[in-house]
Design a protein around this motif. Structure first.
Motif, PDB file in Angstrom:
ATOM      1  N   GLY A  86     -34.526 -67.256  16.368  1.00  0.00           N
ATOM      2  CA  GLY A  86     -33.138 -67.886  16.583  1.00  0.00           C
ATOM      3  C   GLY A  86     -33.559 -68.594  16.004  1.00  0.00           C
ATOM      4  O   GLY A  86     -33.174 -69.639  14.945  1.00  0.00           O
ATOM      5  N   ASN A  87     -34.839 -69.886  15.980  1.00  0.00           N
ATOM      6  CA  ASN A  87     -36.141 -70.667  15.128  1.00  0.00           C
ATOM      7  C   ASN A  87     -36.802 -70.357  13.793  1.00  0.00           C
ATOM      8  O   ASN A  87     -36.832 -71.064  13.737  1.00  0.00           O
ATOM      9  N   GLY A  88     -36.646 -69.036  13.629  1.00  0.00           N
ATOM     10  CA  GLY A  88     -36.949 -68.972  12.629  1.00  0.00           C
ATOM     11  C   GLY A  88     -38.735 -67.913  13.214  1.00  0.00           C
ATOM     12  O   GLY A  88     -39.172 -68.013  12.158  1.00  0.00           O
ATOM     13  N   ARG A  89     -38.600 -67.625  14.371  1.00  0.00           N
ATOM     14  CA  ARG A  89     -40.584 -68.148  14.967  1.00  0.00           C
ATOM     15  C   ARG A  89     -40.348 -66.773  15.815  1.00  0.00           C
ATOM     16  O   ARG A  89     -40.662 -67.089  16.850  1.00  0.00           O
ATOM     17  N   ALA A  90     -40.418 -65.802  15.562  1.00  0.00           N
ATOM     18  CA  ALA A  90     -41.246 -64.401  16.451  1.00  0.00           C
ATOM     19  C   ALA A  90     -42.566 -64.348  16.860  1.00  0.00           C
ATOM     20  O   ALA A  90     -42.855 -65.411  15.728  1.00  0.00           O
ATOM     21  N   LEU A  91     -43.177 -63.685  16.830  1.00  0.00           N
ATOM     22  CA  LEU A  91     -44.474 -63.401  16.961  1.00  0.00           C
ATOM     23  C   LEU A  91     -45.320 -63.310  15.503  1.00  0.00           C
ATOM     24  O   LEU A  91     -46.739 -64.552  16.236  1.00  0.00           O
ATOM     25  N   GLY A  92     -44.509 -62.428  14.733  1.00  0.00           N
ATOM     26  CA  GLY A  92     -45.830 -62.485  13.787  1.00  0.00           C
ATOM     27  C   GLY A  92     -45.490 -63.836  13.051  1.00  0.00           C
ATOM     28  O   GLY A  92     -46.492 -64.625  12.020  1.00  0.00           O
ATOM     29  N   ALA A  93     -43.944 -64.458  12.542  1.00  0.00           N
ATOM     30  CA  ALA A  93     -44.532 -66.186  12.470  1.00  0.00           C
ATOM     31  C   ALA A  93     -45.237 -67.046  13.202  1.00  0.00           C
ATOM     32  O   ALA A  93     -46.219 -67.843  12.785  1.00  0.00           O
ATOM     33  N   LEU A  94     -44.741 -66.788  14.210  1.00  0.00           N
ATOM     34  CA  LEU A  94     -45.601 -67.958  15.071  1.00  0.00           C
ATOM     35  C   LEU A  94     -47.605 -67.144  15.315  1.00  0.00           C
ATOM     36  O   LEU A  94     -48.282 -68.117  14.559  1.00  0.00           O
ATOM     37  N   LEU A  95     -48.039 -66.171  15.142  1.00  0.00           N
ATOM     38  CA  LEU A  95     -49.402 -66.382  15.103  1.00  0.00           C
ATOM     39  C   LEU A  95     -49.564 -66.328  13.448  1.00  0.00           C
ATOM     40  O   LEU A  95     -50.998 -65.999  12.732  1.00  0.00           O
ATOM     41  N   THR A  96     -48.824 -66.107  12.359  1.00  0.00           N
ATOM     42  CA  THR A  96     -48.969 -66.261  10.712  1.00  0.00           C
ATOM     43  C   THR A  96     -48.894 -67.992  10.565  1.00  0.00           C
ATOM     44  O   THR A  96     -49.516 -68.518   9.512  1.00  0.00           O
ATOM     45  N   GLY A  97     -48.014 -68.994  11.363  1.00  0.00           N
ATOM     46  CA  GLY A  97     -48.022 -69.948  11.061  1.00  0.00           C
ATOM     47  C   GLY A  97     -46.624 -70.242   9.305  1.00  0.00           C
ATOM     48  O   GLY A  97     -46.746 -70.980   8.690  1.00  0.00           O
ATOM     49  N   THR A  98     -45.717 -69.357   9.755  1.00  0.00           N
ATOM     50  CA  THR A  98     -44.660 -69.543   8.904  1.00  0.00           C
ATOM     51  C   THR A  98     -42.956 -70.070   9.982  1.00  0.00           C
ATOM     52  O   THR A  98     -43.650 -69.648  11.385  1.00  0.00           O
ATOM     53  N   GLN A  99     -42.772 -69.989   8.981  1.00  0.00           N
ATOM     54  CA  GLN A  99     -40.714 -69.842   9.704  1.00  0.00           C
ATOM     55  C   GLN A  99     -40.094 -69.115   8.824  1.00  0.00           C
ATOM     56  O   GLN A  99     -39.635 -69.810   7.266  1.00  0.00           O
ATOM     57  N   LEU A 100     -38.908 -68.584   8.870  1.00  0.00           N
ATOM     58  CA  LEU A 100     -37.556 -68.672   8.712  1.00  0.00           C
ATOM     59  C   LEU A 100     -36.979 -69.146   8.261  1.00  0.00           C
ATOM     60  O   LEU A 100     -36.688 -69.279   9.381  1.00  0.00           O
ATOM     61  N   VAL A 101     -36.283 -70.217   7.083  1.00  0.00           N
ATOM     62  CA  VAL A 101     -35.143 -70.520   7.303  1.00  0.00           C
ATOM     63  C   VAL A 101     -34.280 -70.298   6.840  1.00  0.00           C
ATOM     64  O   VAL A 101     -34.330 -68.945   5.651  1.00  0.00           O
ATOM     65  N   ARG A 102     -33.109 -71.129   6.692  1.00  0.00           N
ATOM     66  CA  ARG A 102     -32.113 -70.915   5.174  1.00  0.00           C
ATOM     67  C   ARG A 102     -32.356 -71.086   4.199  1.00  0.00           C
ATOM     68  O   ARG A 102     -33.018 -71.976   4.060  1.00  0.00           O
ATOM     69  N   ALA A 103     -31.866 -70.216   3.152  1.00  0.00           N
ATOM     70  CA  ALA A 103     -32.423 -70.566   1.677  1.00  0.00           C
ATOM     71  C   ALA A 103     -31.281 -71.785   1.434  1.00  0.00           C
ATOM     72  O   ALA A 103     -32.099 -72.471   0.628  1.00  0.00           O
ATOM     73  N   ARG A 104     -30.007 -72.155   1.921  1.00  0.00           N
ATOM     74  CA  ARG A 104     -28.935 -72.986   1.493  1.00  0.00           C
ATOM     75  C   ARG A 104     -30.050 -74.468   1.929  1.00  0.00           C
ATOM     76  O   ARG A 104     -29.813 -75.443   1.022  1.00  0.00           O
ATOM     77  N   ASP A 105     -30.352 -74.411   2.937  1.00  0.00           N
ATOM     78  CA  ASP A 105     -31.038 -76.087   3.399  1.00  0.00           C
ATOM     79  C   ASP A 105     -32.205 -76.200   3.950  1.00  0.00           C
ATOM     80  O   ASP A 105     -31.981 -77.318   4.309  1.00  0.00           O
ATOM     81  N   GLY A 106     -32.533 -74.879   5.303  1.00  0.00           N
ATOM     82  CA  GLY A 106     -33.788 -75.090   5.617  1.00  0.00           C
ATOM     83  C   GLY A 106     -33.587 -75.315   7.010  1.00  0.00           C
ATOM     84  O   GLY A 106     -34.553 -75.530   7.661  1.00  0.00           O
ATOM     85  N   SER A 107     -32.346 -75.349   7.023  1.00  0.00           N
ATOM     86  CA  SER A 107     -31.615 -74.953   8.466  1.00  0.00           C
ATOM     87  C   SER A 107     -32.009 -73.805   9.805  1.00  0.00           C
ATOM     88  O   SER A 107     -32.299 -72.511   8.700  1.00  0.00           O
ATOM     89  N   ARG A 108     -31.938 -73.449  10.799  1.00  0.00           N
ATOM     90  CA  ARG A 108     -32.687 -72.557  11.704  1.00  0.00           C
ATOM     91  C   ARG A 108     -31.797 -71.260  11.401  1.00  0.00           C
ATOM     92  O   ARG A 108     -30.155 -71.473  10.632  1.00  0.00           O
ATOM     93  N   ILE A 109     -32.193 -70.034  11.549  1.00  0.00           N
ATOM     94  CA  ILE A 109     -31.310 -68.944  11.426  1.00  0.00           C
ATOM     95  C   ILE A 109     -30.201 -69.058  12.445  1.00  0.00           C
ATOM     96  O   ILE A 109     -28.915 -68.530  12.098  1.00  0.00           O
ATOM     97  N   GLY A 110     -30.622 -69.665  13.448  1.00  0.00           N
ATOM     98  CA  GLY A 110     -29.215 -69.270  14.988  1.00  0.00           C
ATOM     99  C   GLY A 110     -28.985 -67.989  15.198  1.00  0.00           C
ATOM    100  O   GLY A 110     -29.586 -67.186  15.155  1.00  0.00           O
ATOM    101  N   LEU A 111     -27.829 -67.173  15.602  1.00  0.00           N
ATOM    102  CA  LEU A 111     -27.047 -66.443  15.933  1.00  0.00           C
ATOM    103  C   LEU A 111     -27.658 -65.545  15.169  1.00  0.00           C
ATOM    104  O   LEU A 111     -27.416 -64.003  15.339  1.00  0.00           O
ATOM    105  N   LYS A 112     -27.777 -65.799  13.740  1.00  0.00           N
ATOM    106  CA  LYS A 112     -27.411 -64.229  12.413  1.00  0.00           C
ATOM    107  C   LYS A 112     -29.071 -64.149  12.706  1.00  0.00           C
ATOM    108  O   LYS A 112     -29.699 -62.928  11.778  1.00  0.00           O
ATOM    109  N   ALA A 113     -29.939 -64.337  14.237  1.00  0.00           N
ATOM    110  CA  ALA A 113     -31.585 -64.178  13.713  1.00  0.00           C
ATOM    111  C   ALA A 113     -31.455 -62.335  13.864  1.00  0.00           C
ATOM    112  O   ALA A 113     -32.834 -62.067  13.929  1.00  0.00           O
ATOM    113  N   CYS A 114     -30.653 -61.689  14.983  1.00  0.00           N
ATOM    114  CA  CYS A 114     -30.620 -60.696  15.262  1.00  0.00           C
ATOM    115  C   CYS A 114     -30.771 -59.705  14.434  1.00  0.00           C
ATOM    116  O   CYS A 114     -31.358 -58.642  14.012  1.00  0.00           O
ATOM    117  N   TRP A 115     -29.722 -59.900  13.049  1.00  0.00           N
ATOM    118  CA  TRP A 115     -29.313 -59.489  12.441  1.00  0.00           C
ATOM    119  C   TRP A 115     -31.134 -59.756  11.340  1.00  0.00           C
ATOM    120  O   TRP A 115     -31.346 -58.457  10.478  1.00  0.00           O
TER     121      TRP A 115
END
Length: 185
Positions: free
Chosen positions: A105-134
């Motif tokens: 939900g915060n864009g930091r699954a195990l892969g992101a935590l280990l590589t120092g990345t974060q997935l965010v919305r391209a619109r404004d950089g906000s958290r992914i939230g409930l759409k993280a499952c998708w």
């Protein structure tokens, strides 16, 4: 470095990249980009994005494997019908990434935590939230299909541009934080 046309003023992004070079270094400064809202961020490197995906895909494979082991143990104890076992086995391919996405939900699954990345919305950089499952379902199941489609498109049309627009993007949160702390927003 790209040379700009003579007499043309720097764009806001070009100016930010030039300033960021002193703060982040040349390689990271080239990855400075802007969200649709105009806020600046630092894109994750390609290597970090690929490693994050590989780690997440490995977690997905282990999850599916564990699900198959659990399903076979239940089948040995209770003797399930073949149709039920096949349906449950196939559903693991969808259920596992959806469950893993709950951690995303915060864009930091195990892969992101280990590589120092974060997935965010391209619109404004906000958290992914409930759409993280998708998003996790897309990353684990549909990404291999997308790679094949992009390769076929690149070889048939000569262009590596993907159609459509990004809904999410991967950022380097540490570099983005340093960028903002330096007053480059």
């Amino acid at each position: 470095m790209t040379v700009r046309a003579t007499g043309r003023p720097l764009t806001r992004l070009e100016a930010a990249q030039a300033q960021a070079e002193h703060v982040l270094g040349a390689r990271k400064a080239k990855r400075v980009a802007a969200f649709d809202s105009g806020a600046l961020y630092v894109r994750s490197g390609t290597g970090a994005q690929v490693m994050a995906w590989l780690i997440d895909f490995t977690v997905f494979l282990f999850g599916v494997g564990a699900g198959f082991v659990a399903l076979s143990l239940v089948d040995r104890a209770v003797t399930l019908s073949d149709n039920l076992v096949a349906g449950a086995g196939l559903s693991l391919l969808v259920v596992v990434p959806l469950l893993y996405g709950l951690c995303y939900g915060n864009g930091r699954a195990l892969g992101a935590l280990l590589t120092g990345t974060q997935l965010v919305r391209a619109r404004d950089g906000s958290r992914i939230g409930l759409k993280a499952c998708w998003a996790m379902l897309v990353r684990t199941l549909l990404m291999p299909v997308l790679v094949v489609v992009l390769l076929v498109t690149a070889f048939s049309t000569g262009s590596s541009d993907a159609p459509g627009s990004l809904v999410r993007t991967s950022i380097d949160p540490g570099a983005t934080r340093r960028l903002h702390e330096a007053g480059i927003r």
